[in-house]
Design a protein around this motif. Structure first.
Motif, mmCIF file in Angstrom:
data_model
loop_
_atom_site.group_PDB
_atom_site.id
_atom_site.type_symbol
_atom_site.label_atom_id
_atom_site.label_comp_id
_atom_site.label_asym_id
_atom_site.label_seq_id
_atom_site.Cartn_x
_atom_site.Cartn_y
_atom_site.Cartn_z
ATOM 1 N N LYS A 106 6.112 10.906 -6.704
ATOM 2 C CA LYS A 106 7.228 11.477 -7.507
ATOM 3 C C LYS A 106 8.213 10.204 -7.236
ATOM 4 O O LYS A 106 9.104 10.136 -8.284
ATOM 5 C CB LYS A 106 7.852 12.783 -7.038
ATOM 6 C CG LYS A 106 6.684 13.832 -7.470
ATOM 7 C CD LYS A 106 7.454 15.356 -7.113
ATOM 8 C CE LYS A 106 6.590 16.619 -7.509
ATOM 9 N NZ LYS A 106 7.204 17.662 -7.018
ATOM 10 N N LEU A 107 8.404 9.569 -6.164
ATOM 11 C CA LEU A 107 9.657 8.680 -6.266
ATOM 12 C C LEU A 107 9.233 7.533 -7.114
ATOM 13 O O LEU A 107 10.168 6.918 -7.978
ATOM 14 C CB LEU A 107 9.318 7.969 -4.843
ATOM 15 C CG LEU A 107 10.520 6.869 -4.555
ATOM 16 C CD1 LEU A 107 11.978 7.613 -4.459
ATOM 17 C CD2 LEU A 107 10.539 6.384 -3.155
ATOM 18 N N PHE A 108 8.041 7.107 -7.295
ATOM 19 C CA PHE A 108 7.619 5.778 -8.090
ATOM 20 C C PHE A 108 7.708 6.403 -9.704
ATOM 21 O O PHE A 108 8.292 5.694 -10.642
ATOM 22 C CB PHE A 108 6.229 5.282 -7.953
ATOM 23 C CG PHE A 108 6.352 4.427 -6.789
ATOM 24 C CD1 PHE A 108 6.085 3.107 -7.099
ATOM 25 C CD2 PHE A 108 6.348 4.760 -5.500
ATOM 26 C CE1 PHE A 108 6.046 2.093 -6.137
ATOM 27 C CE2 PHE A 108 6.502 3.908 -4.618
ATOM 28 C CZ PHE A 108 6.414 2.410 -4.700
ATOM 29 N N LEU A 109 7.696 7.701 -9.942
ATOM 30 C CA LEU A 109 7.825 8.409 -11.216
ATOM 31 C C LEU A 109 9.201 8.595 -11.433
ATOM 32 O O LEU A 109 9.609 7.971 -12.869
ATOM 33 C CB LEU A 109 7.106 9.626 -11.478
ATOM 34 C CG LEU A 109 5.548 9.861 -11.458
ATOM 35 C CD1 LEU A 109 5.079 11.484 -11.263
ATOM 36 C CD2 LEU A 109 5.070 9.404 -12.445
ATOM 37 N N SER A 147 17.208 2.763 -3.943
ATOM 38 C CA SER A 147 17.357 2.607 -2.430
ATOM 39 C C SER A 147 15.978 3.141 -1.798
ATOM 40 O O SER A 147 15.533 2.277 -0.792
ATOM 41 C CB SER A 147 18.354 3.352 -2.057
ATOM 42 O OG SER A 147 18.809 3.564 -0.893
ATOM 43 N N ALA A 148 15.628 4.346 -2.146
ATOM 44 C CA ALA A 148 14.582 4.839 -1.350
ATOM 45 C C ALA A 148 13.345 4.027 -1.457
ATOM 46 O O ALA A 148 12.414 3.771 -0.547
ATOM 47 C CB ALA A 148 14.378 6.350 -1.670
ATOM 48 N N HIS A 149 13.120 3.391 -2.783
ATOM 49 C CA HIS A 149 11.905 2.581 -2.896
ATOM 50 C C HIS A 149 12.024 1.499 -1.941
ATOM 51 O O HIS A 149 11.092 0.977 -1.472
ATOM 52 C CB HIS A 149 11.990 2.128 -4.547
ATOM 53 C CG HIS A 149 10.906 1.222 -4.744
ATOM 54 N ND1 HIS A 149 11.262 -0.122 -5.064
ATOM 55 C CD2 HIS A 149 9.633 1.320 -4.864
ATOM 56 C CE1 HIS A 149 10.117 -0.847 -5.397
ATOM 57 N NE2 HIS A 149 9.197 0.084 -5.068
ATOM 58 N N SER A 150 13.353 0.787 -1.904
ATOM 59 C CA SER A 150 13.305 -0.290 -1.373
ATOM 60 C C SER A 150 13.045 -0.137 0.509
ATOM 61 O O SER A 150 12.478 -0.806 1.018
ATOM 62 C CB SER A 150 14.665 -0.913 -1.222
ATOM 63 O OG SER A 150 15.822 -0.287 -0.631
ATOM 64 N N ALA A 169 8.212 13.723 -1.269
ATOM 65 C CA ALA A 169 9.070 14.680 -0.419
ATOM 66 C C ALA A 169 10.548 13.943 -0.386
ATOM 67 O O ALA A 169 11.523 14.555 -0.975
ATOM 68 C CB ALA A 169 8.630 14.738 1.101
ATOM 69 N N ARG A 170 10.504 12.555 -0.252
ATOM 70 C CA ARG A 170 11.827 11.757 -0.566
ATOM 71 C C ARG A 170 12.307 12.224 -1.754
ATOM 72 O O ARG A 170 13.652 12.268 -2.017
ATOM 73 C CB ARG A 170 11.690 10.483 -0.068
ATOM 74 C CG ARG A 170 12.746 9.474 0.039
ATOM 75 C CD ARG A 170 13.734 9.854 1.116
ATOM 76 N NE ARG A 170 14.890 9.253 0.944
ATOM 77 C CZ ARG A 170 16.195 9.733 0.655
ATOM 78 N NH1 ARG A 170 15.934 11.020 0.378
ATOM 79 N NH2 ARG A 170 17.148 9.064 0.323
ATOM 80 N N ALA A 171 11.698 11.861 -3.049
ATOM 81 C CA ALA A 171 12.058 11.915 -4.083
ATOM 82 C C ALA A 171 12.567 13.385 -4.502
ATOM 83 O O ALA A 171 13.537 13.593 -5.259
ATOM 84 C CB ALA A 171 10.867 11.798 -5.248
ATOM 85 N N ALA A 176 17.131 16.993 -5.688
ATOM 86 C CA ALA A 176 18.111 18.185 -5.152
ATOM 87 C C ALA A 176 19.570 17.762 -4.984
ATOM 88 O O ALA A 176 20.460 18.499 -5.013
ATOM 89 C CB ALA A 176 17.429 18.882 -4.047
ATOM 90 N N SER A 177 19.809 16.456 -4.816
ATOM 91 C CA SER A 177 21.154 15.988 -4.342
ATOM 92 C C SER A 177 22.210 16.021 -5.480
ATOM 93 O O SER A 177 21.602 16.086 -6.635
ATOM 94 C CB SER A 177 21.057 14.654 -3.633
ATOM 95 O OG SER A 177 20.861 13.796 -4.827
ATOM 96 N N SER A 178 23.328 16.047 -5.151
ATOM 97 C CA SER A 178 24.435 16.143 -6.172
ATOM 98 C C SER A 178 24.508 14.807 -7.241
ATOM 99 O O SER A 178 24.574 14.958 -8.159
ATOM 100 C CB SER A 178 25.834 16.396 -5.633
ATOM 101 O OG SER A 178 25.907 15.042 -4.725
ATOM 102 N N ALA A 179 23.921 13.741 -6.433
ATOM 103 C CA ALA A 179 23.943 12.540 -7.546
ATOM 104 C C ALA A 179 23.053 12.963 -8.902
ATOM 105 O O ALA A 179 23.249 12.037 -9.746
ATOM 106 C CB ALA A 179 23.361 11.386 -6.523
ATOM 107 N N CYS A 180 22.108 13.459 -8.621
ATOM 108 C CA CYS A 180 21.134 13.660 -9.625
ATOM 109 C C CYS A 180 21.290 14.993 -10.739
ATOM 110 O O CYS A 180 20.439 15.372 -11.339
ATOM 111 C CB CYS A 180 19.494 13.484 -9.257
ATOM 112 S SG CYS A 180 19.380 12.169 -8.679
#
Ligand code: HEM
Length: 196
Positions: A106-109, A147-150, A169-171, A176-180
């Protein structure tokens, strides 16, 4: 009957063995995304890359206020530097072409979604054995994703040559964060359409 069952079990076990020896059957876990990706080379030679001017594993320089990430990487040889720079250019082109490397993750997606929707830019420059990468996000959600990808690139890919982890899970935490918040529905729809 028993003999037939034994033969069946034997064939299934052999098939599974063969699949795992060929890298997990496409992109279920750590597929290599095509010849131009240079991933097998980078995985094998991950220790040939260091943080510029040190013997440390390459690490991203993050500027949360500017929403940017910079890498300054020293490669052992010019070939190592070219392979890495070509990998980044190849993946940039894949994402702009609406492709999904590591479609199980999901992070790469999310990163593919951000690049295709022009929510971050990336550039790579190589001179001799030095590779400089700059990634600039246009909003906090995109910044959290790059940032998470790096972190994955530094902590697993460069540090251990390990591309078998799954960062879904990181994605989900980022989603779920306010940023998104304002993009959550669109990103979830994209992920459910593309994840495989
Ligand atoms: C299955 C394995 C891999 C996949 C699918 C993959 C995919 C990608 C993608 C999609 C990008 C982002 C390109 C962009 O933003 O334009 C990227 C960047 C990058 N990759 Fe890979 N990669 C893999 C393995 C590796 C390995 C093994 C290394 C090094 C040992 C590596 C080093 C990098 C670096 C340094 C960047 C640029 C920095 C960054 O994006 O933060 N990658 N890769």
């Amino acid at each position: 009957m028993q003999k037939k069952r034994t033969v069946q079990l034997f064939l299934t076990a052999t098939a599974a063995l063969l699949l795992s020896a060929c890298g997990g059957g496409g992109s279920s876990q750590g597929g290599d995304e095509g010849a131009g990706s240079n991933i097998p080379y980078l995985r094998t030679n991950h220790a040939n890359y260091t943080e510029d001017g040190s013997s440390m594993t390459p690490a991203p320089t993050k500027d949360a206020a500017r929403k940017s990430i910079t890498w300054t990487i020293s490669a052992k040889t010019q070939e190592d530097a070219s392979k890495l720079a070509d990998h980044i250019r190849y993946m940039d082109a894949q994402l702009k072409a609406n492709k999904n490397p590591r479609a199980f993750d999901k992070l790469f997606l999310m990163e593919a979604y951000m690049k295709y929707n022009n929510q971050y830019t990336s550039s790579v420059e190589q001179s001799g054995t030095s590779v400089v990468v700059t990634k600039q996000a246009k909003n906090s959600c995109a910044y959290e994703v790059i940032s998470a990808h790096s972190d994955a690139v530094s902590g697993d890919f460069f540090a251990r040559g390990d591309t078998s982890q799954n960062y879904s899970a990181r994605a989900e935490q980022i989603l779920a964060s306010s940023a998104c918040q304002d993009q959550k529905t669109a990103i979830e729809a994209y992920i459910s359409e593309r994840q495989r």
